[in-house]
Design a protein around this motif. Structure first.
Motif, PDB file in Angstrom:
ATOM      1  N   MET A   1      34.470  45.014  32.604  1.00 10.64           N
ATOM      2  CA  MET A   1      33.176  44.978  31.921  1.00 10.64           C
ATOM      3  C   MET A   1      33.340  45.269  30.438  1.00 10.64           C
ATOM      4  SD  MET A   1      31.142  47.304  34.682  1.00 10.64           S
ATOM      5  CE  MET A   1      32.561  48.183  35.305  1.00 10.64           C
ATOM      6  N   ASN A   2      32.475  44.658  29.657  1.00 10.93           N
ATOM      7  CA  ASN A   2      32.334  45.012  28.253  1.00 10.93           C
ATOM      8  C   ASN A   2      31.647  46.375  28.233  1.00 10.93           C
ATOM      9  OD1 ASN A   2      30.898  45.247  25.643  1.00 10.93           O
ATOM     10  ND2 ASN A   2      31.753  43.218  25.281  1.00 10.93           N
ATOM     11  N   LYS A   3      32.178  47.310  27.462  1.00 12.73           N
ATOM     12  CA  LYS A   3      31.649  48.678  27.449  1.00 12.73           C
ATOM     13  C   LYS A   3      30.145  48.711  27.152  1.00 12.73           C
ATOM     14  CE  LYS A   3      34.277  52.420  26.391  1.00 12.73           C
ATOM     15  NZ  LYS A   3      35.162  53.191  25.533  1.00 12.73           N
ATOM     16  N   GLU A   4      29.685  47.800  26.309  1.00  7.54           N
ATOM     17  CA  GLU A   4      28.262  47.759  25.950  1.00  7.54           C
ATOM     18  C   GLU A   4      27.393  47.297  27.108  1.00  7.54           C
ATOM     19  OE1 GLU A   4      27.880  45.361  22.447  1.00  7.54           O
ATOM     20  OE2 GLU A   4      29.320  46.596  21.350  1.00  7.54           O
ATOM     21  N   LYS A   5      27.985  46.590  28.073  1.00  6.57           N
ATOM     22  CA  LYS A   5      27.227  46.068  29.217  1.00  6.57           C
ATOM     23  C   LYS A   5      27.727  46.675  30.520  1.00  6.57           C
ATOM     24  CE  LYS A   5      26.207  41.911  26.751  1.00  6.57           C
ATOM     25  NZ  LYS A   5      25.628  40.634  26.846  1.00  6.57           N
ATOM     26  N   CYS A   6      28.302  47.839  30.410  1.00  9.61           N
ATOM     27  CA  CYS A   6      28.918  48.504  31.560  1.00  9.61           C
ATOM     28  C   CYS A   6      27.853  49.064  32.497  1.00  9.61           C
ATOM     29  CB  CYS A   6      29.810  49.639  31.063  1.00  9.61           C
ATOM     30  SG  CYS A   6      30.605  50.569  32.374  1.00  9.61           S
ATOM     31  N   ILE A   7      28.036  48.799  33.784  1.00 10.40           N
ATOM     32  CA  ILE A   7      27.193  49.465  34.774  1.00 10.40           C
ATOM     33  C   ILE A   7      27.970  50.686  35.231  1.00 10.40           C
ATOM     34  CG2 ILE A   7      25.898  47.432  35.499  1.00 10.40           C
ATOM     35  CD1 ILE A   7      27.758  47.120  37.847  1.00 10.40           C
ATOM     36  N   CYS A   8      27.303  51.777  35.371  1.00  4.98           N
ATOM     37  CA  CYS A   8      27.998  53.025  35.628  1.00  4.98           C
ATOM     38  C   CYS A   8      28.743  53.036  36.946  1.00  4.98           C
ATOM     39  CB  CYS A   8      27.015  54.197  35.567  1.00  4.98           C
ATOM     40  SG  CYS A   8      26.366  54.413  33.904  1.00  4.98           S
TER      41      CYS A   8
ATOM     42  N   VAL B   1      36.085  48.008  30.104  1.00  6.65           N
ATOM     43  CA  VAL B   1      36.127  49.029  31.144  1.00  6.65           C
ATOM     44  C   VAL B   1      36.557  48.338  32.435  1.00  6.65           C
ATOM     45  CG1 VAL B   1      34.721  50.660  32.469  1.00  6.65           C
ATOM     46  CG2 VAL B   1      34.270  50.332  30.040  1.00  6.65           C
ATOM     47  N   CYS B   2      37.423  48.973  33.181  1.00  5.69           N
ATOM     48  CA  CYS B   2      37.909  48.433  34.449  1.00  5.69           C
ATOM     49  C   CYS B   2      37.559  49.414  35.564  1.00  5.69           C
ATOM     50  CB  CYS B   2      39.422  48.239  34.377  1.00  5.69           C
ATOM     51  SG  CYS B   2      40.154  47.617  35.900  1.00  5.69           S
ATOM     52  N   LYS B   3      36.836  48.911  36.592  1.00  2.00           N
ATOM     53  CA  LYS B   3      36.467  49.748  37.730  1.00  2.00           C
ATOM     54  C   LYS B   3      36.794  49.002  39.019  1.00  2.00           C
ATOM     55  CE  LYS B   3      32.821  52.238  35.361  1.00  2.00           C
ATOM     56  NZ  LYS B   3      31.560  52.944  35.557  1.00  2.00           N
ATOM     57  N   LYS B   4      37.365  49.715  39.959  1.00  2.00           N
ATOM     58  CA  LYS B   4      37.736  49.140  41.256  1.00  2.00           C
ATOM     59  C   LYS B   4      36.484  48.685  42.001  1.00  2.00           C
ATOM     60  CE  LYS B   4      40.222  50.534  45.407  1.00  2.00           C
ATOM     61  NZ  LYS B   4      40.931  51.673  46.007  1.00  2.00           N
ATOM     62  N   LEU B   5      36.564  47.496  42.600  1.00  2.00           N
ATOM     63  CA  LEU B   5      35.471  46.942  43.396  1.00  2.00           C
ATOM     64  C   LEU B   5      35.579  47.493  44.820  1.00  2.00           C
ATOM     65  CD1 LEU B   5      33.098  44.951  43.575  1.00  2.00           C
ATOM     66  CD2 LEU B   5      34.763  43.152  44.058  1.00  2.00           C
ATOM     67  N   VAL B   6      34.505  48.123  45.282  1.00  2.00           N
ATOM     68  CA  VAL B   6      34.528  48.745  46.614  1.00  2.00           C
ATOM     69  C   VAL B   6      33.287  48.380  47.415  1.00  2.00           C
ATOM     70  CG1 VAL B   6      35.961  50.696  45.883  1.00  2.00           C
ATOM     71  CG2 VAL B   6      33.473  50.897  45.781  1.00  2.00           C
ATOM     72  N   SER B   7      33.346  48.740  48.658  1.00  2.00           N
ATOM     73  CA  SER B   7      32.227  48.606  49.601  1.00  2.00           C
ATOM     74  C   SER B   7      31.764  47.175  49.792  1.00  2.00           C
ATOM     75  CB  SER B   7      31.080  49.519  49.186  1.00  2.00           C
ATOM     76  OG  SER B   7      30.089  49.533  50.192  1.00  2.00           O
ATOM     77  N   PRO B   8      32.625  46.295  50.305  1.00  2.00           N
ATOM     78  CA  PRO B   8      33.996  46.542  50.746  1.00  2.00           C
ATOM     79  C   PRO B   8      35.005  46.304  49.623  1.00  2.00           C
ATOM     80  CG  PRO B   8      33.369  44.346  51.396  1.00  2.00           C
ATOM     81  CD  PRO B   8      32.167  44.960  50.719  1.00  2.00           C
ATOM     82  N   GLU B   9      36.175  46.878  49.806  1.00  2.00           N
ATOM     83  CA  GLU B   9      37.265  46.644  48.864  1.00  2.00           C
ATOM     84  C   GLU B   9      37.839  45.254  49.130  1.00  2.00           C
ATOM     85  OE1 GLU B   9      40.598  49.571  47.468  1.00  2.00           O
ATOM     86  OE2 GLU B   9      41.270  48.635  49.326  1.00  2.00           O
ATOM     87  N   MET B  10      38.184  44.548  48.070  1.00  2.00           N
ATOM     88  CA  MET B  10      38.872  43.262  48.196  1.00  2.00           C
ATOM     89  C   MET B  10      40.262  43.421  47.593  1.00  2.00           C
ATOM     90  SD  MET B  10      35.958  40.402  47.229  1.00  2.00           S
ATOM     91  CE  MET B  10      37.101  39.035  47.470  1.00  2.00           C
ATOM     92  N   LYS B  11      41.243  42.782  48.228  1.00  2.00           N
ATOM     93  CA  LYS B  11      42.621  42.880  47.740  1.00  2.00           C
ATOM     94  C   LYS B  11      43.211  41.491  47.566  1.00  2.00           C
ATOM     95  CE  LYS B  11      43.651  47.396  49.563  1.00  2.00           C
ATOM     96  NZ  LYS B  11      44.679  48.248  50.114  1.00  2.00           N
ATOM     97  N   THR B  12      44.266  41.435  46.777  1.00  2.00           N
ATOM     98  CA  THR B  12      44.990  40.197  46.553  1.00  2.00           C
ATOM     99  C   THR B  12      46.486  40.493  46.631  1.00  2.00           C
ATOM    100  OG1 THR B  12      45.298  38.315  45.071  1.00  2.00           O
ATOM    101  CG2 THR B  12      44.997  40.451  44.026  1.00  2.00           C
ATOM    102  N   GLN B  13      47.260  39.442  46.825  1.00  2.00           N
ATOM    103  CA  GLN B  13      48.712  39.564  46.850  1.00  2.00           C
ATOM    104  C   GLN B  13      49.318  38.642  45.810  1.00  2.00           C
ATOM    105  OE1 GLN B  13      49.738  38.481  50.897  1.00  2.00           O
ATOM    106  NE2 GLN B  13      49.932  40.621  51.452  1.00  2.00           N
ATOM    107  N   THR B  14      50.469  39.041  45.339  1.00  2.00           N
ATOM    108  CA  THR B  14      51.232  38.203  44.428  1.00  2.00           C
ATOM    109  C   THR B  14      52.525  37.814  45.127  1.00  2.00           C
ATOM    110  OG1 THR B  14      50.319  39.330  42.508  1.00  2.00           O
ATOM    111  CG2 THR B  14      52.356  38.104  42.171  1.00  2.00           C
TER     112      THR B  14
END
Length: 184
Positions: free
Chosen positions: A54-61, A138-151
């Motif tokens: 997120m852009n800090k100015e448009k960040c959701i808490c 700003v970087c925040k982990k996406l949860v409920s549910p968590e999504m994952k990726t593999q490389t």
């Protein structure tokens, strides 16, 4: 570590990376696409959670300082990579929300740029937050549910690799697999 080594970097979605490998334009492909074990040697790096950039100015808490729940993304402009769009939309629908996707793309750097400019919030691997250490992101982990990726790190079977490519594979091993190289 190897200051005299030079390299070329090609960026593209998974199918394009495999096409470049097959035509021997590149020696090693790094992709989020699973590969045919009959054609490629490969190893899979540890799972990585997806995050909301997120852009800090448009960040959701978010419910916590370092997390955002799917429900909190309702009515937010979102930038979603093509490869995760179906799963992301399905998770939104499970939470009873219709995502407001303003852009889909296949370039993490492009998505970060759009986020920096305030176009929307990007759904990206959490490592993207480390890639672009900007004060206004700003970087925040996406949860409920968590999504994952593999490389997946892949190279053609029965094709000799340059010394530099072998060393790169060894470095990936040491950095991500603690030396437990497992050819698959």
């Amino acid at each position: 570590t190897y200051p005299k080594v030079t390299f070329q970097l090609w960026e593209g979605e998974g199918a394009r990376v495999l096409e470049l490998l097959n035509s021997r334009v590149i020696e090693i492909g790094i992709t989020r696409t699973m590969v045919d074990k009959n054609v490629y040697n490969s190893f899979v790096l540890p799972d990585e959670p997806l995050a909301v950039m997120m852009n800090k100015e448009k960040c959701i808490c978010g419910s916590q300082d370092d997390e955002v729940r799917f429900a909190e993304l309702e009515n937010q402009p979102l930038i979603v990579p093509l490869r995760w769009q179906p799963a992301f939309v399905a998770n939104c629908h499970k939470k009873g929300i219709e995502p407001k996707i303003v852009c889909t793309s296949d370039s993490i750097l492009q998505d970060l740029l759009w986020t920096k400019l305030g176009i929307g919030m990007s759904i990206l691997p959490i490592s993207a937050g480390r890639m672009m250490q900007e004060e206004n992101l700003v970087c925040k982990k996406l949860v409920s549910p968590e999504m994952k990726t593999q490389t997946v790190v892949a190279w053609l079977k029965n094709t000799p690799l340059s010394t530099a490519a072998k060393q790169l594979l060894k470095m990936f091993q040491e950095m991500f697999l603690q030396g437990n190289y497992a050819e698959k």
